[in-house]
Design an enzyme around this catalytic site. Sequence first.
Site, PDB file in Angstrom:
ATOM      1  N   ASN A   8       0.862  -1.174   0.000  1.00 11.81           N
ATOM      2  CA  ASN A   8       0.000   0.000   0.000  1.00 11.81           C
ATOM      3  C   ASN A   8       0.903   1.230   0.000  1.00 11.81           C
ATOM      4  O   ASN A   8       1.492   1.561   1.018  1.00 11.81           O
ATOM      5  CB  ASN A   8      -0.897  -0.026   1.250  1.00 11.81           C
ATOM      6  CG  ASN A   8      -1.737   1.237   1.391  1.00 11.81           C
ATOM      7  OD1 ASN A   8      -1.814   2.039   0.456  1.00 11.81           O
ATOM      8  ND2 ASN A   8      -2.361   1.411   2.538  1.00 11.81           N
ATOM      9  N   TRP A   9       1.009   1.860  -1.153  1.00  9.27           N
ATOM     10  CA  TRP A   9       1.935   2.992  -1.281  1.00  9.27           C
ATOM     11  C   TRP A   9       1.346   4.310  -0.771  1.00  9.27           C
ATOM     12  O   TRP A   9       2.010   5.339  -0.813  1.00  9.27           O
ATOM     13  CB  TRP A   9       2.412   3.124  -2.742  1.00  9.27           C
ATOM     14  CG  TRP A   9       3.410   2.064  -3.124  1.00  9.27           C
ATOM     15  CD1 TRP A   9       4.045   1.186  -2.284  1.00  9.27           C
ATOM     16  CD2 TRP A   9       3.921   1.786  -4.429  1.00  9.27           C
ATOM     17  NE1 TRP A   9       4.906   0.383  -2.979  1.00  9.27           N
ATOM     18  CE2 TRP A   9       4.850   0.735  -4.316  1.00  9.27           C
ATOM     19  CE3 TRP A   9       3.675   2.324  -5.695  1.00  9.27           C
ATOM     20  CZ2 TRP A   9       5.540   0.206  -5.403  1.00  9.27           C
ATOM     21  CZ3 TRP A   9       4.360   1.798  -6.792  1.00  9.27           C
ATOM     22  CH2 TRP A   9       5.278   0.752  -6.646  1.00  9.27           C
ATOM     23  N   LYS A  10       0.107   4.280  -0.358  1.00  8.89           N
ATOM     24  CA  LYS A  10      -0.532   5.475   0.212  1.00  8.89           C
ATOM     25  C   LYS A  10      -0.273   6.702  -0.688  1.00  8.89           C
ATOM     26  O   LYS A  10      -0.254   6.564  -1.907  1.00  8.89           O
ATOM     27  CB  LYS A  10      -0.034   5.692   1.646  1.00  8.89           C
ATOM     28  CG  LYS A  10      -0.221   4.434   2.500  1.00  8.89           C
ATOM     29  CD  LYS A  10      -0.051   4.647   3.965  1.00  8.89           C
ATOM     30  CE  LYS A  10      -0.274   3.324   4.685  1.00  8.89           C
ATOM     31  NZ  LYS A  10      -0.324   3.444   6.125  1.00  8.89           N
ATOM     32  N   HIS A  95      -9.818   1.530   4.180  1.00 11.00           N
ATOM     33  CA  HIS A  95      -8.575   1.648   4.960  1.00 11.00           C
ATOM     34  C   HIS A  95      -8.827   2.570   6.164  1.00 11.00           C
ATOM     35  O   HIS A  95      -9.588   3.535   6.058  1.00 11.00           O
ATOM     36  CB  HIS A  95      -7.453   2.194   4.073  1.00 11.00           C
ATOM     37  CG  HIS A  95      -6.120   2.130   4.753  1.00 11.00           C
ATOM     38  ND1 HIS A  95      -5.722   3.065   5.677  1.00 11.00           N
ATOM     39  CD2 HIS A  95      -5.121   1.215   4.690  1.00 11.00           C
ATOM     40  CE1 HIS A  95      -4.527   2.737   6.139  1.00 11.00           C
ATOM     41  NE2 HIS A  95      -4.137   1.614   5.553  1.00 11.00           N
ATOM     42  N   GLU A  97      -7.188   4.868   7.437  1.00 13.56           N
ATOM     43  CA  GLU A  97      -6.919   6.299   7.220  1.00 13.56           C
ATOM     44  C   GLU A  97      -8.107   6.967   6.540  1.00 13.56           C
ATOM     45  O   GLU A  97      -8.427   8.124   6.811  1.00 13.56           O
ATOM     46  CB  GLU A  97      -5.615   6.464   6.407  1.00 13.56           C
ATOM     47  CG  GLU A  97      -4.398   6.210   7.291  1.00 13.56           C
ATOM     48  CD  GLU A  97      -3.203   5.594   6.579  1.00 13.56           C
ATOM     49  OE1 GLU A  97      -3.137   5.637   5.341  1.00 13.56           O
ATOM     50  OE2 GLU A  97      -2.324   5.059   7.295  1.00 13.56           O
ATOM     51  N   GLY A 174       1.925   2.198  10.857  1.00 16.02           N
ATOM     52  CA  GLY A 174       2.904   3.284  10.762  1.00 16.02           C
ATOM     53  C   GLY A 174       3.553   3.642  12.086  1.00 16.02           C
ATOM     54  O   GLY A 174       4.214   4.669  12.203  1.00 16.02           O
ATOM     55  N   SER A 213       2.753  -2.248  10.445  1.00 16.61           N
ATOM     56  CA  SER A 213       4.189  -2.343  10.752  1.00 16.61           C
ATOM     57  C   SER A 213       4.807  -3.680  10.362  1.00 16.61           C
ATOM     58  O   SER A 213       5.704  -4.177  11.048  1.00 16.61           O
ATOM     59  CB  SER A 213       4.440  -2.027  12.229  1.00 16.61           C
ATOM     60  OG  SER A 213       4.082  -0.685  12.515  1.00 16.61           O
ATOM     61  N   GLY A 234       2.588  -1.066   4.365  1.00 24.80           N
ATOM     62  CA  GLY A 234       2.703   0.344   4.008  1.00 24.80           C
ATOM     63  C   GLY A 234       4.165   0.741   3.862  1.00 24.80           C
ATOM     64  O   GLY A 234       4.805   0.495   2.830  1.00 24.80           O
ATOM     65  N   GLY A 235       4.721   1.313   4.915  1.00 27.96           N
ATOM     66  CA  GLY A 235       6.071   1.889   4.883  1.00 27.96           C
ATOM     67  C   GLY A 235       7.132   0.976   4.276  1.00 27.96           C
ATOM     68  O   GLY A 235       7.927   1.407   3.432  1.00 27.96           O
TER      69      GLY A 235
HETATM   70  P1  PGA Z   1       2.392   0.259   7.720  1.00 29.84           P
HETATM   71  O1  PGA Z   1       0.961   0.525   7.024  1.00 29.84           O
HETATM   72  O2  PGA Z   1       2.922  -1.038   7.156  1.00 29.84           O
HETATM   73  O3  PGA Z   1       3.229   1.442   7.351  1.00 29.84           O
HETATM   74  O4  PGA Z   1       2.142   0.156   9.196  1.00 29.84           O
HETATM   75  C1  PGA Z   1       0.074  -0.518   6.755  1.00 29.84           C
HETATM   76  C2  PGA Z   1      -1.189   0.012   6.124  1.00 29.84           C
HETATM   77  O5  PGA Z   1      -1.645   1.110   6.494  1.00 29.84           O
HETATM   78  O6  PGA Z   1      -1.782  -0.617   5.226  1.00 29.84           O
END
Ligand code: PGA
Length: 249
Positions: A8-10, A95, A97, A174, A213, A234-235
């Site tokens: 997930n590159w957000k 998601h 967010e 995150g 994470s 994500g990250g």
């Molecule tokens: P993260 O994000 O791996 O940076 O914790 C995961 C996500 O929001 O899908």
Amino acid sequence: MKKLMAANWKMYKTCAEAAATLMELADIPVPADREVAVFAPFTALLSCHEALKGKNSAIRLGGQNCYPAKEGAFTGEVSPAMLRDCGCSLVLVGHSERRAILGEPDAFIGEKVAFALACDLDVVLCVGETLAERDAGKLQSVIERQLYAGLAILPDSIVPERLSIAYEPVWAIGTGRVAGSVEIEEAHRLVRGALRARFPIQGDAMRILYGGSVKPENAGEIIKLDNVNGVLVGGASLQAKSFGRIVAA
Ligand code: PGA
């Protein structure tokens, strides 16, 4: 069931950056029991799609959101057909967010899930509790509420491979604070139970991803847990080398 390893590159990466990362990723071998998906920003989808064309890669492209209508006066929104037009075969819905920052309600998320599936996009529906909800003993009720609303208007018979759930505890996204094995298995058991209740025949064959994470260092342990059928990253997915290690973990 193949495990789904999803990035997930957000809101990161320009067109050129996204295409370059994807080209690098496409050269990394994918184990036979795994499938790879990248949820890129809308603006970079087409360049990602073009980049993949020359690569003979099985990486699947996805959008990070969609609007539940064919077309219309919905300024700033993107339809499932538009995502398909840019080479997407799946979409991320709900998601945390988007729930927290954009205020998306459960029922609206349910509309998106149903509409996207009807438009031939596979769906990864995200659910997960905040720390306050967990501390208040509401893990099960939050997960069930989000799942039942998210799946409410689907037909009772759907192809199980087309719908995956991503369990992402909000407090682990995150933050560098990954959920422990016991916490992950407990939550995934709850998700599986809710899926079985909603889809008695297909519920066992739907994938449940863990997100929050995930890193190259912990992915191997997480992916082996009960009812963990993939990860949403994500990250640690922003660099091809790091995500490649997770895919192979
Ligand atoms: P993260 O994000 O791996 O940076 O914790 C995961 C996500 O929001 O899908």
